[in-house]
Structure formats: C-alpha cells, structure tokens
Motif scaffolding. Structure first.
Motif, PDB file in Angstrom:
ATOM      1  N   THR A  53       0.995  18.629   2.586  1.00 36.29           N
ATOM      2  CA  THR A  53       1.479  17.731   1.534  1.00 36.29           C
ATOM      3  C   THR A  53       2.300  16.589   2.113  1.00 36.29           C
ATOM      4  O   THR A  53       2.180  15.432   1.687  1.00 36.29           O
ATOM      5  CB  THR A  53       2.317  18.521   0.520  1.00 36.29           C
ATOM      6  N   SER A  54       3.125  16.882   3.114  1.00 38.75           N
ATOM      7  CA  SER A  54       3.947  15.847   3.737  1.00 38.75           C
ATOM      8  C   SER A  54       3.070  14.788   4.416  1.00 38.75           C
ATOM      9  O   SER A  54       3.313  13.581   4.306  1.00 38.75           O
ATOM     10  CB  SER A  54       4.903  16.471   4.751  1.00 38.75           C
ATOM     11  N   VAL A  55       2.018  15.244   5.113  1.00 42.94           N
ATOM     12  CA  VAL A  55       1.124  14.299   5.791  1.00 42.94           C
ATOM     13  C   VAL A  55       0.418  13.399   4.784  1.00 42.94           C
ATOM     14  O   VAL A  55       0.314  12.182   4.957  1.00 42.94           O
ATOM     15  CB  VAL A  55       0.097  15.073   6.645  1.00 42.94           C
ATOM     16  N   LEU A  56      -0.090  13.983   3.686  1.00 39.06           N
ATOM     17  CA  LEU A  56      -0.786  13.189   2.677  1.00 39.06           C
ATOM     18  C   LEU A  56       0.150  12.180   2.016  1.00 39.06           C
ATOM     19  O   LEU A  56      -0.230  11.024   1.778  1.00 39.06           O
ATOM     20  CB  LEU A  56      -1.404  14.114   1.626  1.00 39.06           C
ATOM     21  N   LEU A  57       1.359  12.597   1.710  1.00 41.41           N
ATOM     22  CA  LEU A  57       2.298  11.682   1.065  1.00 41.41           C
ATOM     23  C   LEU A  57       2.670  10.534   1.993  1.00 41.41           C
ATOM     24  O   LEU A  57       2.746   9.376   1.570  1.00 41.41           O
ATOM     25  CB  LEU A  57       3.561  12.446   0.631  1.00 41.41           C
ATOM     26  N   MET A  58       2.911  10.813   3.267  1.00 42.40           N
ATOM     27  CA  MET A  58       3.264   9.748   4.203  1.00 42.40           C
ATOM     28  C   MET A  58       2.086   8.794   4.408  1.00 42.40           C
ATOM     29  O   MET A  58       2.243   7.570   4.485  1.00 42.40           O
ATOM     30  CB  MET A  58       3.708  10.353   5.533  1.00 42.40           C
ATOM     31  N   LEU A  62       2.059   4.739   3.507  1.00 41.26           N
ATOM     32  CA  LEU A  62       1.719   3.691   4.479  1.00 41.26           C
ATOM     33  C   LEU A  62       0.567   2.834   3.990  1.00 41.26           C
ATOM     34  O   LEU A  62       0.561   1.610   4.133  1.00 41.26           O
ATOM     35  CB  LEU A  62       1.373   4.325   5.829  1.00 41.26           C
ATOM     36  N   TYR A  63      -0.459   3.478   3.408  1.00 38.02           N
ATOM     37  CA  TYR A  63      -1.633   2.740   2.935  1.00 38.02           C
ATOM     38  C   TYR A  63      -1.244   1.754   1.839  1.00 38.02           C
ATOM     39  O   TYR A  63      -1.661   0.595   1.831  1.00 38.02           O
ATOM     40  CB  TYR A  63      -2.696   3.695   2.417  1.00 38.02           C
ATOM     41  N   SER A  65       1.752   0.528   1.293  1.00 37.76           N
ATOM     42  CA  SER A  65       2.659  -0.477   1.835  1.00 37.76           C
ATOM     43  C   SER A  65       1.906  -1.617   2.495  1.00 37.76           C
ATOM     44  O   SER A  65       2.280  -2.786   2.385  1.00 37.76           O
ATOM     45  CB  SER A  65       3.616   0.166   2.843  1.00 37.76           C
ATOM     46  N   PHE A  66       0.834  -1.276   3.221  1.00 36.62           N
ATOM     47  CA  PHE A  66       0.077  -2.283   3.952  1.00 36.62           C
ATOM     48  C   PHE A  66      -1.165  -2.737   3.206  1.00 36.62           C
ATOM     49  O   PHE A  66      -2.004  -3.431   3.773  1.00 36.62           O
ATOM     50  CB  PHE A  66      -0.298  -1.768   5.332  1.00 36.62           C
ATOM     51  N   GLN A  67      -1.342  -2.346   1.947  1.00 36.98           N
ATOM     52  CA  GLN A  67      -2.442  -2.794   1.100  1.00 36.98           C
ATOM     53  C   GLN A  67      -3.805  -2.544   1.740  1.00 36.98           C
ATOM     54  O   GLN A  67      -4.726  -3.337   1.626  1.00 36.98           O
ATOM     55  CB  GLN A  67      -2.286  -4.275   0.770  1.00 36.98           C
ATOM     56  N   GLY A  68      -3.945  -1.460   2.459  1.00 35.99           N
ATOM     57  CA  GLY A  68      -5.227  -1.102   3.030  1.00 35.99           C
ATOM     58  C   GLY A  68      -5.605  -1.896   4.255  1.00 35.99           C
ATOM     59  O   GLY A  68      -6.698  -1.747   4.785  1.00 35.99           O
ATOM     60  N   GLN A  69      -4.730  -2.767   4.775  1.00 35.41           N
ATOM     61  CA  GLN A  69      -5.076  -3.575   5.940  1.00 35.41           C
ATOM     62  C   GLN A  69      -4.794  -2.781   7.209  1.00 35.41           C
ATOM     63  O   GLN A  69      -3.914  -1.939   7.252  1.00 35.41           O
ATOM     64  CB  GLN A  69      -4.271  -4.865   5.947  1.00 35.41           C
ATOM     65  N   ASP A  70      -5.595  -3.101   8.246  1.00 39.42           N
ATOM     66  CA  ASP A  70      -5.337  -2.447   9.522  1.00 39.42           C
ATOM     67  C   ASP A  70      -4.679  -3.400  10.512  1.00 39.42           C
ATOM     68  O   ASP A  70      -4.502  -3.075  11.664  1.00 39.42           O
ATOM     69  CB  ASP A  70      -6.634  -1.876  10.115  1.00 39.42           C
ATOM     70  N   THR A  71      -4.351  -4.616  10.085  1.00 39.93           N
ATOM     71  CA  THR A  71      -3.617  -5.568  10.897  1.00 39.93           C
ATOM     72  C   THR A  71      -2.276  -5.806  10.204  1.00 39.93           C
ATOM     73  O   THR A  71      -2.236  -6.390   9.123  1.00 39.93           O
ATOM     74  CB  THR A  71      -4.373  -6.889  11.036  1.00 39.93           C
ATOM     75  N   PHE A  72      -1.204  -5.354  10.801  1.00 41.79           N
ATOM     76  CA  PHE A  72       0.070  -5.315  10.101  1.00 41.79           C
ATOM     77  C   PHE A  72       1.032  -6.426  10.534  1.00 41.79           C
ATOM     78  O   PHE A  72       2.044  -6.617   9.912  1.00 41.79           O
ATOM     79  CB  PHE A  72       0.749  -3.961  10.326  1.00 41.79           C
ATOM     80  N   SER A  73       0.707  -7.137  11.609  1.00 43.64           N
ATOM     81  CA  SER A  73       1.651  -8.117  12.125  1.00 43.64           C
ATOM     82  C   SER A  73       1.194  -9.541  11.863  1.00 43.64           C
ATOM     83  O   SER A  73       1.582 -10.456  12.559  1.00 43.64           O
ATOM     84  CB  SER A  73       1.828  -7.929  13.642  1.00 43.64           C
ATOM     85  N   THR A  74       0.345  -9.735  10.836  1.00 40.54           N
ATOM     86  CA  THR A  74      -0.191 -11.067  10.564  1.00 40.54           C
ATOM     87  C   THR A  74       0.919 -12.087  10.316  1.00 40.54           C
ATOM     88  O   THR A  74       0.936 -13.150  10.905  1.00 40.54           O
ATOM     89  CB  THR A  74      -1.125 -11.017   9.353  1.00 40.54           C
ATOM     90  N   ALA A  75       1.843 -11.726   9.432  1.00 42.23           N
ATOM     91  CA  ALA A  75       2.862 -12.703   9.063  1.00 42.23           C
ATOM     92  C   ALA A  75       3.748 -13.049  10.252  1.00 42.23           C
ATOM     93  O   ALA A  75       4.030 -14.215  10.502  1.00 42.23           O
ATOM     94  CB  ALA A  75       3.717 -12.153   7.917  1.00 42.23           C
TER      95      ALA A  75
END
Length: 654
Positions: A53-58, A62-63, A65-75
């Motif tokens: 449950t902890s793994v699924l919630l985390m 994250l998903y 928070s990052f709106q499904g993107q796999d590139t997080f440092s764009t801005a």
C-alpha cells in the motif's frame, strides 16, 4: 559421521551459544514454552499489505505531481536561472551527456513572388498579361512539431487517389513566358498577310548559291585531326563533353542501396534541438511562431507573457529568434518549444536580448532569463538530433504547412513521389524541396502547382506540369514519365511495418538460414490488402507455408504474390481481372507465421527480386507528339525558377 564426531560437533555448537530448542509452530499451545515459538499469519499478511500500500500511494503521488511526464527538469533547464555567459560557442544541447558535438545544419526557407508576362488564350483571343508565380525553395524540416501533429497516417494505397490526372479545363495554367514585361494587359490579333505584300530581298539568289557552294567545298580541321566538312562535324568524344581535364561523367545509380558512412541512430528517442533564425520581413509575431511549431494555444500564452516586454515601437526588422525544442514525453513523436528568446539584430551582445519565454512544468509559458550568449551565424541553422529526424512523409507535411501550402497540394506532392521513394525512411539533413505555383491573379483562383523538385541524399527528382490536347493535366519528369509506378511496393492499408527484408535470414520458426523470398509487412489482423497493379489472378488458395495465398500475373513478365491472408475478398478467384488498389484479401497469420503480417513477393520473368528496391517501370509515358511542346514547357518553368523575385517578396523565417 560416527557418534564421537557427532558429539564433538554438538559440544562445539553449545560452546558458541547455540541451543537445541523446539521447532517453530503455528499453534501457540505447542512446545515447552507456550507463546514463544509460534508464527502469526495475521501479522505477516498485515506487514506485506502495509508495504504494498505504501509503494502504491507513493507512486500515485509522484505520478500526479509530475502529470505523467517522465522529464521533470524542463522548467529549470529551460529557464536557466543563472547569469548569461558571453562568447559561448554554437553547438549544442548542453543538457545531454555526449562525447561528440551534435551536427549543425544550415537551413533555407524562402517564399518569393516572381512575376512574368505570359501568353494566355481568353475567349479565343491571345492576351499577354503579367502573371504572379509563388516560388518556394527550402530545406526539408528536420524536426516534427505541432505544425504536422494532426496529419493523416501514411497510407500508400490512399495516395493512389491523390495522383490521378486532373481533367478540369479551369486548371490549365499558362506558363508560356513572353519575352519582355508588359504594363497592364495586351491583346494580340493575328491577320493574314496581304497578297500584294512582297518583302524586299536581303540576299540575292546568286549570293545565296555562292555561300552554300563555298560551305560545301570548305574543309575544317577539328583539334588537328581528320578534316571534316563544316556541315558534318564529328560527334564529340567523352573528353570533349567533360568540363575539365579531370571531370568525369556522373549518373544516378539504379537498384543499389546507398549506406551512409555514419549509421543514423534511428532507434534513439526524441531529444532536444535548437533552431536559430532571422525574421527578415517583419510581420505579426503570431505568424512566425505558428510556422515554427507553436500551437494556437501556445501562441496565445506567449503573446500574453510578452505583452509588457515588447518594445513600444514593436519588433524591429531582422530580429533574431532562438528556439529550443524538446519532447513532452519519451514516447512523443512531436517536439514542443521549450524556450524562445528574441534578440535585436545589432548592438552589443549584452544589449541585444529583448525577452525570453520558457515552458513550465504545468504547461504555461513564463518569463525566463536570457540563456548563455552565442554569436548568431549569418545563415539560419538548426541543431540536428538524429533521434528527431522525421520520416520523408512527415517532413514534407511539416515543410508544406510551414509555407502555407494547402493540404490537397501537399498530398499530391507526396503522391507524385510515393512510388519512387520509401516515405517511411528518415530524411537526411540538407534534403531540399523546390516548388513553383501559379499565384492568385486577383480573380479568386487558388494557387496551382506547376513544378516540384525533391532532392534526397543528393539525388534530385523533378516533375513538371503539362496539359495534353484532351485536357488531361499530369506531372512528368524531364524524360516524359510520370512519378507513378507500374506496381505499388507496399500494397496494404497504412503500408504496414517492415519486419523482415528480402534476402537470406535465420528462419524464425525452423532456426535455419534460408532465403526470404519477399518482404514481411506487419499489420493488425484484418487490415485490407490491395492488388499492387493491374493484372489477372493466377493462384487463389491455400499453399503450404504461405497459408491463404494469392498470386497475380501482370504484363511484361511481372508477378506478385500475397501470403498469410486471414481470408480472401468476396467475388474473386483464378482468372479474375483486378486493377491496382482493388481489395483482394485481409492480413492474417495463416501458414508458417509468427504473427499477423503480409508476405509480399515480386517476380520478374520468374526471378524473385526485392520489392522495396527493384527498379519498376513507370505507369504512364508522355506521347511522342508532345515532346517538343513539353520541352518548351520545361524551359519556361526553369526560366521562372531562375528569375529574380518581384519587388514585393516574402522571405519567411525558417
């Protein structure tokens, strides 16, 4: 071991602290010490479920928070929150680790208006009037952006409908260039010469006879060789044809595969690339942004962000733009503008910067700091990332829309070259396209295509518009042949995905080295399969290994075969006559097959050939009676392509 050795081992274990205790049990009342050696399944299950449950919630947090993107440092990378450095060299995507410089390619993107006086027939009268022509000369786009994100999927069979000859008399565009410019419109009337009119003699009969006699009797020496009569010159030698002593005769190699020295990393995912361009004729910033991959929604955000940063007098002519592109995700097939910077055309490096906008993680364009300064090159250039190079099909769409071509014209251009070129291949940096259209004369008529030249990997292909006496309009190469081929190389809906080429390979089922007699084009089961050309069905049943198979005999010793069909089209059989593009069956996985695909073969006089590379005859050739008129049309169009642009020209930004 014996009893003595066993007792010795027990004594050693006891000396080190081990003891002989009851076994573990799930019953709390068993054993000498109740509640001491039992196992609790409830506790164990609770621990495991808590961890999952902890793994699924985390992961979910994250998903989201990052709106499904796999590139997080764009801005962060786009805003570049640091003071700009001056005098930085031009080359590169500093966000990628690499041991080599990324290639930089010069780009060209010109749309010009050319005016010429042309002869036209209007209501039976010959009229000379000025006709505008639109001339486009550009390098093919090396980046796929939102400009071409909605183009239809490549379907070679559907292209057949886009390459049919035009028959409307209204599409007959005059290209008969008059020798000089005219003001307004000039009507030409032709009348018979009066019978009483006799032109004065310029040369007497005796003088003409003496001239002919003297030329026939004269002898001339060619390069000190054998004398020859003046009117019967020797044929030139190969050396005479050469432009220099070291010149050689060049030609276009046929039926060969050109392999570049450096293999392109076609398997790489999309990466970042940067474009440097100059807007030579100032206009609305919206138009320039739209032509360079900004969507209408993104343009609106950029205009709102820059509303208070633009100079009061507007942007100056010759402004410089620097645009950084990148993917929204690893699986995206289009790049979006990450960052755009606007610079003045002159001034000190530190004073040229006007404004920078960058894409944030929430999809909004915000004000950014000036990136590190680089010296803008004299010509427009674009950083080439091999993972971004689009297919020829996508690149022609991108380039056409950038230059305001309508979709019907772009589809016709693709259709004219689709039989000669594999449109699913990636372009090479530096490939170009040239287009000539008849411009709008003010009567509301749309631009009509007159000429297209496509240069891929150094090989140029040209097609000229020509109208025959029966009013049929088509496009022909300089030898008088259309771009349409006798057979279609990928005869199924969507063209399929090439899984196995022609030639020797390890058989996927028997694991032995065998000749693969055709090409395998993978597609979903049930995808329509079409006849590659006109012909008669000669085989129409199951064949071992091929499953449901169809064979078609074409003219001049050509045959095609289609294997692994899931089922046949209704109403066909041996002896049925089919036309090019007619439905004959559906993709399947019958016979010896590892998945749904079409096995496609071509035979010439009984010999198997590679369907994707064999040179195929053209489908249509211009009749000999039109040869002189067609040569004149070629000369007139070439003259228009070489003319200086009119005083009003539109040089669009790359």
């Amino acid at each position: 071991m014996n009893a003595t050795q066993r007792r010795r081992h027990v004594a050693l274990l006891q000396a080190t602290g081990y003891e002989d205790s009851p076994a573990l049990t799930v019953q709390s009342t068993d054993g000498e010490i109740p509640q001491g050696r039992e196992l609790s399944f409830a506790w164990l299950s609770g621990t495991v479920m808590t961890g999952l449950t902890s793994v699924l919630l985390m992961g979910a947090a994250l998903y989201v928070s990052f709106q499904g993107q796999d590139t997080f440092s764009t801005a962060y990378a786009a805003l570049n929150l640091a003071a700009p450095r001056i005098d930085q060299p031009l080359a590169t995507d500093l966000t990628s680790k690499t041991s080599r410089l990324r290639p930089i390619a010069a780009t060209r993107s010109d749309r010009e208006i050319v005016e010429a006086a042309t002869r036209q027939m209007v209501d039976g009268r010959e009229i000379i009037r000025n006709q505008p022509f639109v001339r486009i000369s550009a390098t093919l786009a090396t980046t796929s952006t939102a400009l071409s994100a909605d183009v239809p999927a490549y379907d070679p069979v559907a292209i057949l409908n886009k390459t049919q000859p035009l028959t409307s008399a209204a599409l007959d565009i005059a290209t008969d260039v008059y020798g000089t410019d005219v003001d307004g419109e000039v009507a030409v009337n032709q009348t018979e010469m009066p019978a009483s009119f006799v032109p004065s003699r310029a040369v007497s009969d005796q003088a003409a006879a003496d001239f002919v006699r003297g030329m026939a009797n004269a002898q001339f020496s060619i390069d000190g060789g054998t004398p020859a009569l003046a009117y019967a010159a020797l044929a030139p030698t190969l050396r005479d044809l050469a432009t220099t002593e070291a010149a050689s005769v060049n030609g276009v190699a046929e039926n060969v595969t050109v392999v570049p020295k450096t293999t392109l990393a076609t398997g790489e995912g999309p990466g970042r690339t940067e474009r440097f361009l100059t807007v030579r004729e100032i206009g609305p910033l919206r138009d320039t942004l739209m032509r360079n991959g900004f969507s209408p929604a993104q343009v609106g955000m950029v205009e709102n962000t820059l509303a208070n940063l633009m100079p009061a007098g507007g942007l100056p002519a010759g402004i410089r733009l620097r645009i950084l592109y990148g993917p929204l995700s690893q699986f995206a097939d289009s790049l979006v503008p990450y960052r755009m910077s606007i610079y003045r055309p002159d001034g000190a490096p530190g004073d040229r910067h006007i404004a920078t906008v960058a894409l944030s993680d929430n999809g909004q364009y915000v004000v950014g700091l000036q990136p590190d300064w680089i010296d803008f090159p004299a010509e427009d250039v674009e950083q080439i990332n091999v993972g971004n190079l689009p297919t020829i099909y996508r690149s022609i769409w991108e380039t056409g829309r950038k230059h305001d071509l309508n979709d019907d014209t772009i589809e016709r251009i693709i259709g004219m070259f689709a039989y000669d070129i594999d449109m699913t291949k990636r372009i090479t940096a530096g490939d170009t396209i040239e287009i000539l259209e008849a411009g709008d004369t003010g009567e509301g008529s749309p631009d009509e295509l007159l000429y297209v030249s496509l240069t891929l990997s150094g090989t140029q292909r040209e097609l000229y518009r020509f109208t025959t006496d029966d009013g049929v309009v088509d496009f022909y190469d300089p030898s008088g042949e259309t771009g349409k081929r006798f057979l279609n190389r990928r005869p199924l809906e969507g063209g399929g995905t090439l899984r196995s080429r022609f030639g020797y390979r390890i058989h996927p089922i028997f694991k032995t080295r065998r000749l693969h007699t055709g090409v395998d084009l993978a597609a979903r089961s049930g995808t329509p399969i079409y006849a590659a050309g006109d012909g008669v069905i000669s085989y129409y049943k199951w064949q071992s290994g091929y499953g449901n198979k169809v064979e078609i005999e074409h003219v001049n010793g050509y045959e095609t075969a289609y294997g692994h069909m899931s089922r046949y089209a209704d109403g066909l059989g041996v002896g049925s006559r089919v036309r090019q593009g007619q439905l004959i069956g559906y993709v399947g996985s019958t016979g010896q097959s590892t998945g749904p695909h079409l096995h496609f073969e071509i035979k010439i006089n009984g010999n198997l050939v590679d369907p994707l590379s064999v040179k195929l005859p053209k489908d249509n050739v211009l009749a000999a009676q039109y040869r002189d008129e067609f040569d004149q049309t070629i000369a007139q169009i070439n003259d228009l392509m070489a003319r200086e642009p009119a005083s009003v020209s539109v040089a669009q930004a790359n």
